[in-house]
Design a protein around this motif. Sequence first.
Motif, PDB file in Angstrom:
ATOM      1  N   VAL A 118      36.277 -13.014   1.647  1.00 25.89           N
ATOM      2  CA  VAL A 118      35.750 -11.738   1.175  1.00 25.89           C
ATOM      3  C   VAL A 118      34.233 -11.839   1.055  1.00 25.89           C
ATOM      4  CG1 VAL A 118      35.879  -9.950  -0.582  1.00 25.89           C
ATOM      5  CG2 VAL A 118      37.873 -11.387  -0.148  1.00 25.89           C
ATOM      6  N   ALA A 119      33.519 -10.943   1.739  1.00 24.32           N
ATOM      7  CA  ALA A 119      32.066 -10.893   1.636  1.00 24.32           C
ATOM      8  C   ALA A 119      31.670 -10.011   0.457  1.00 24.32           C
ATOM      9  CB  ALA A 119      31.459 -10.339   2.923  1.00 24.32           C
ATOM     10  N   VAL A 120      30.765 -10.499  -0.389  1.00 22.73           N
ATOM     11  CA  VAL A 120      30.253  -9.729  -1.527  1.00 22.73           C
ATOM     12  C   VAL A 120      28.730  -9.756  -1.466  1.00 22.73           C
ATOM     13  CG1 VAL A 120      32.275 -10.237  -2.942  1.00 22.73           C
ATOM     14  CG2 VAL A 120      30.262 -11.717  -3.079  1.00 22.73           C
ATOM     15  N   TYR A 121      28.109  -8.916  -2.282  1.00 20.02           N
ATOM     16  CA  TYR A 121      26.650  -8.782  -2.240  1.00 20.02           C
ATOM     17  C   TYR A 121      26.092  -8.645  -3.652  1.00 20.02           C
ATOM     18  CZ  TYR A 121      27.697  -7.599   2.613  1.00 20.02           C
ATOM     19  OH  TYR A 121      28.169  -7.621   3.898  1.00 20.02           O
ATOM     20  N   GLU A 122      24.853  -9.091  -3.818  1.00 23.35           N
ATOM     21  CA  GLU A 122      24.113  -8.801  -5.037  1.00 23.35           C
ATOM     22  C   GLU A 122      23.879  -7.283  -5.108  1.00 23.35           C
ATOM     23  OE1 GLU A 122      23.011 -11.346  -7.185  1.00 23.35           O
ATOM     24  OE2 GLU A 122      24.080 -12.763  -5.879  1.00 23.35           O
ATOM     25  N   THR A 123      23.548  -6.781  -6.291  1.00 18.23           N
ATOM     26  CA  THR A 123      23.362  -5.341  -6.451  1.00 18.23           C
ATOM     27  C   THR A 123      21.892  -4.989  -6.665  1.00 18.23           C
ATOM     28  OG1 THR A 123      23.759  -5.483  -8.837  1.00 18.23           O
ATOM     29  CG2 THR A 123      25.668  -5.056  -7.417  1.00 18.23           C
ATOM     30  N   THR A 124      21.580  -3.723  -6.395  1.00 22.07           N
ATOM     31  CA  THR A 124      20.248  -3.192  -6.632  1.00 22.07           C
ATOM     32  C   THR A 124      20.361  -1.709  -6.955  1.00 22.07           C
ATOM     33  OG1 THR A 124      18.044  -2.839  -5.675  1.00 22.07           O
ATOM     34  CG2 THR A 124      19.907  -2.678  -4.178  1.00 22.07           C
ATOM     35  N   SER A 125      19.419  -1.210  -7.748  1.00 24.55           N
ATOM     36  CA  SER A 125      19.351   0.221  -8.043  1.00 24.55           C
ATOM     37  C   SER A 125      18.234   0.896  -7.258  1.00 24.55           C
ATOM     38  CB  SER A 125      19.142   0.444  -9.545  1.00 24.55           C
ATOM     39  OG  SER A 125      20.254  -0.015 -10.275  1.00 24.55           O
ATOM     40  N   ALA A 126      17.545   0.159  -6.406  1.00 26.42           N
ATOM     41  CA  ALA A 126      16.497   0.719  -5.554  1.00 26.42           C
ATOM     42  C   ALA A 126      17.131   1.289  -4.288  1.00 26.42           C
ATOM     43  CB  ALA A 126      15.472  -0.346  -5.198  1.00 26.42           C
ATOM     44  N   ASP A 127      16.701   2.490  -3.879  1.00 26.37           N
ATOM     45  CA  ASP A 127      17.294   3.132  -2.717  1.00 26.37           C
ATOM     46  C   ASP A 127      16.413   3.040  -1.465  1.00 26.37           C
ATOM     47  OD1 ASP A 127      15.272   4.907  -3.263  1.00 26.37           O
ATOM     48  OD2 ASP A 127      16.552   6.651  -3.585  1.00 26.37           O
ATOM     49  N   ILE A 177      23.109   8.090  -5.513  1.00 26.42           N
ATOM     50  CA  ILE A 177      22.924   8.504  -4.128  1.00 26.42           C
ATOM     51  C   ILE A 177      22.885  10.026  -4.072  1.00 26.42           C
ATOM     52  CG2 ILE A 177      24.028   8.598  -1.866  1.00 26.42           C
ATOM     53  CD1 ILE A 177      22.709   5.966  -2.407  1.00 26.42           C
ATOM     54  N   LYS A 178      21.870  10.556  -3.417  1.00 27.54           N
ATOM     55  CA  LYS A 178      21.640  12.004  -3.408  1.00 27.54           C
ATOM     56  C   LYS A 178      22.163  12.638  -2.123  1.00 27.54           C
ATOM     57  CE  LYS A 178      17.258  11.178  -5.842  1.00 27.54           C
ATOM     58  NZ  LYS A 178      17.279   9.693  -5.612  1.00 27.54           N
ATOM     59  N   PHE A 179      22.755  13.812  -2.274  1.00 28.84           N
ATOM     60  CA  PHE A 179      23.164  14.640  -1.144  1.00 28.84           C
ATOM     61  C   PHE A 179      22.587  16.037  -1.354  1.00 28.84           C
ATOM     62  CE2 PHE A 179      26.379  11.322  -1.267  1.00 28.84           C
ATOM     63  CZ  PHE A 179      26.475  10.959   0.069  1.00 28.84           C
ATOM     64  N   ALA A 180      21.724  16.469  -0.441  1.00 28.47           N
ATOM     65  CA  ALA A 180      21.083  17.765  -0.574  1.00 28.47           C
ATOM     66  C   ALA A 180      22.056  18.888  -0.231  1.00 28.47           C
ATOM     67  CB  ALA A 180      19.866  17.837   0.349  1.00 28.47           C
ATOM     68  N   LEU A 181      21.921  20.011  -0.921  1.00 30.70           N
ATOM     69  CA  LEU A 181      22.707  21.209  -0.661  1.00 30.70           C
ATOM     70  C   LEU A 181      21.805  22.427  -0.790  1.00 30.70           C
ATOM     71  CD1 LEU A 181      25.913  20.389  -2.759  1.00 30.70           C
ATOM     72  CD2 LEU A 181      25.778  20.482  -0.256  1.00 30.70           C
ATOM     73  N   PRO A 182      22.149  23.524  -0.115  1.00 32.20           N
ATOM     74  CA  PRO A 182      21.366  24.749  -0.297  1.00 32.20           C
ATOM     75  C   PRO A 182      21.443  25.230  -1.748  1.00 32.20           C
ATOM     76  CG  PRO A 182      22.762  24.897   1.656  1.00 32.20           C
ATOM     77  CD  PRO A 182      23.201  23.681   0.902  1.00 32.20           C
ATOM     78  N   LYS A 183      20.405  25.890  -2.198  1.00 37.38           N
ATOM     79  CA  LYS A 183      20.374  26.418  -3.561  1.00 37.38           C
ATOM     80  C   LYS A 183      21.505  27.416  -3.767  1.00 37.38           C
ATOM     81  CE  LYS A 183      17.329  28.664  -6.915  1.00 37.38           C
ATOM     82  NZ  LYS A 183      15.989  29.266  -7.145  1.00 37.38           N
ATOM     83  N   ILE A 238      15.716  17.039   2.444  1.00 38.93           N
ATOM     84  CA  ILE A 238      16.472  15.879   2.887  1.00 38.93           C
ATOM     85  C   ILE A 238      16.041  14.666   2.059  1.00 38.93           C
ATOM     86  CG2 ILE A 238      17.176  14.503   4.861  1.00 38.93           C
ATOM     87  CD1 ILE A 238      17.851  17.499   5.023  1.00 38.93           C
ATOM     88  N   PRO A 239      16.968  14.021   1.335  1.00 39.46           N
ATOM     89  CA  PRO A 239      16.570  12.984   0.366  1.00 39.46           C
ATOM     90  C   PRO A 239      16.188  11.637   0.975  1.00 39.46           C
ATOM     91  CG  PRO A 239      18.947  13.229   0.371  1.00 39.46           C
ATOM     92  CD  PRO A 239      18.415  14.296   1.275  1.00 39.46           C
ATOM     93  N   TYR A 240      16.674  11.348   2.189  1.00 39.73           N
ATOM     94  CA  TYR A 240      16.411  10.055   2.823  1.00 39.73           C
ATOM     95  C   TYR A 240      15.986  10.287   4.273  1.00 39.73           C
ATOM     96  CZ  TYR A 240      19.328   8.740  -1.146  1.00 39.73           C
ATOM     97  OH  TYR A 240      19.835   8.612  -2.408  1.00 39.73           O
ATOM     98  N   PRO A 241      15.329   9.315   4.874  1.00 37.90           N
ATOM     99  CA  PRO A 241      15.006   9.462   6.300  1.00 37.90           C
ATOM    100  C   PRO A 241      16.278   9.718   7.102  1.00 37.90           C
ATOM    101  CG  PRO A 241      13.912   7.534   5.362  1.00 37.90           C
ATOM    102  CD  PRO A 241      14.871   8.022   4.315  1.00 37.90           C
ATOM    103  N   ALA A 242      16.228  10.701   8.001  1.00 37.58           N
ATOM    104  CA  ALA A 242      17.404  11.076   8.794  1.00 37.58           C
ATOM    105  C   ALA A 242      17.055  11.020  10.274  1.00 37.58           C
ATOM    106  CB  ALA A 242      17.896  12.471   8.425  1.00 37.58           C
ATOM    107  N   ALA A 283      11.706  12.997   8.177  1.00 36.27           N
ATOM    108  CA  ALA A 283      11.181  12.070   7.173  1.00 36.27           C
ATOM    109  C   ALA A 283      11.804  12.320   5.805  1.00 36.27           C
ATOM    110  CB  ALA A 283       9.662  12.202   7.084  1.00 36.27           C
ATOM    111  N   LYS A 284      11.771  11.300   4.976  1.00 39.60           N
ATOM    112  CA  LYS A 284      12.288  11.407   3.612  1.00 39.60           C
ATOM    113  C   LYS A 284      11.585  12.534   2.865  1.00 39.60           C
ATOM    114  CE  LYS A 284      12.832   8.699  -0.635  1.00 39.60           C
ATOM    115  NZ  LYS A 284      12.665   7.358  -1.258  1.00 39.60           N
ATOM    116  N   SER A 285      12.365  13.311   2.120  1.00 39.49           N
ATOM    117  CA  SER A 285      11.888  14.414   1.272  1.00 39.49           C
ATOM    118  C   SER A 285      11.382  15.615   2.058  1.00 39.49           C
ATOM    119  CB  SER A 285      10.791  13.940   0.312  1.00 39.49           C
ATOM    120  OG  SER A 285      11.278  12.904  -0.527  1.00 39.49           O
ATOM    121  N   THR A 286      11.631  15.659   3.385  1.00 35.95           N
ATOM    122  CA  THR A 286      11.255  16.825   4.172  1.00 35.95           C
ATOM    123  C   THR A 286      12.075  18.039   3.752  1.00 35.95           C
ATOM    124  OG1 THR A 286      10.601  15.521   6.100  1.00 35.95           O
ATOM    125  CG2 THR A 286      11.184  17.818   6.499  1.00 35.95           C
ATOM    126  N   ILE A 287      11.434  19.169   3.560  1.00 34.82           N
ATOM    127  CA  ILE A 287      12.135  20.419   3.289  1.00 34.82           C
ATOM    128  C   ILE A 287      12.440  21.078   4.628  1.00 34.82           C
ATOM    129  CG2 ILE A 287      12.012  22.706   2.250  1.00 34.82           C
ATOM    130  CD1 ILE A 287      10.205  21.537   0.102  1.00 34.82           C
TER     131      ILE A 287
END
Length: 397
Positions: A118-127, A177-183, A238-242, A283-287
Amino acid sequence: MSVRHLAGILALLLLAAGAAPVMAEPNDGTVSGQVVDKTAGGGSTAGATVTLVSFGRKEQAPLGQRTAQTDADGRYSFTDLDRDPNIVYLTLARFQNVNYPTDQPFQLQDQAAAQADVAVYETTSADDAIQLENLNLLVVGASQGTLQCMEMGALLNKGDRTFVTANPQDQALARAIKFALPKGAMSVQMQTGFSDQDVIGAIGGVQVTSPVLPGRHQFAMSFDLPYNGSSVDVSMQIPYPAAAYSVYLPDTGVKLEGTPLASAGATQLGGQSYQLYSASNVAKSTIVAGQLSGLGANGSFGPGQLAIISLGVVLFVLGGGVLLFGNRLRPGLRGNGESATDLEQERLELVVRLAALDERFSAGEVSQAQYDAERARGKQRLRELTLARKQATPVIV
C-alpha cells in the motif's frame, strides 16, 4: 471504520470479474504486504493500521473485516483467510488520518498467498500542486425558470503529498478544495469522484473537504441555476490553473457570449447535439465571463431527464471508463439516522446490484422468476431512494 462505502468501489470492479469458480482449500490463505511512504524524504510507517475487507461477489456486499498494525518496517500480514472463490479482498492502510486502498481488489482461490503493498503519502494543506486537467460545464436543459447543469472534469494533484483540508469543521476557514460555480447555483450535489457529504458552501462555489491523493481525480456534480427572462450569467472564477475549460449548450438556439471562451462548433453528447465553447491554458483565479441568452420558460429537457442524460454525457466528457463513487473513505462520519449521503450511497449500490443481477441472468445463473422478482424489488427501492434524495437539503451558492 465503516466499510459500506467500499461496496460501490468493489462492486463496480467485480462486474468485470467473470472467471469461473475453482475449488480451493478453505481458511489457509495469507495476505501480506508493506505500507510504503512515497513522499520524498518520508518517514516511517510503523504502527499504521491496515484493514482487510472481505466482499462477497454473490452478495454484492462486504462480509467482514480484520485489522492489523504494521511492524517497524511497515509490514503487515493476515493469516487463516478463506479462499472461497466468492470472496474478494481489499486492503487499506490508514496513515496520518487518511485511508489508502490497494490499487485493485484480489482473490485467493488460485494461490494461498497474496502480496498487497500500500502506497501512502505525507499530508499538506497547501494547494500549490492542485491543477485542473480539464473543466466542463454542461447545460442539460431548462424548465420553469431553472437551468439544470453538470460540472465535471479531472482534478490533478501533481505533488507527492496528499492534500488535506485545514480546519475542515470551520466552513469560513476550511481552505478546502474549491469548485467554482455560477452565482446563484443551488441544489449542488456531488455525483462522483468525491463524497457529497464532504461538500460545503464557499464564496463563488463550493468546497470539498475530502483528502486528495497525488494523481488524477475525475469528478462530476449537478446543480440548478435559477434565471428570470431569457438570459442568465454563468461567469465563474476558475480556482486553479486549467489546461482546458469547455461549455456545452443544447443546440436549441441558446447562445453564449463571454471571454476567453470561443465557439468550437457542434458536438454530440449522449445522442444530443450541443454547441461547444472552449478556452485553453486558463490561469489560476481567471474570471471566465459568460452570459447565456435565448432561454425560454420551458427548456429542451424536463428536470426528470437530468439523471438519465447525465451518466452517458459524463462518461463521454470524462473520456469513458469506470467512475468510482465515494472512493475517498473517511471514518466516523455516519450517524445513527439515514442522511442524504446514506441514501445516495444506497442508491448507487443498488444500481450496481441491479447491473450485477442482469449479468447473472444473462449467464444463466438465476431463473426468470427469480430475476423478475429481484429486479422488481430493486426497482421499487430505487424509486423510493430517488424520491428521498430529492428531499435533501440543497447547498446554495
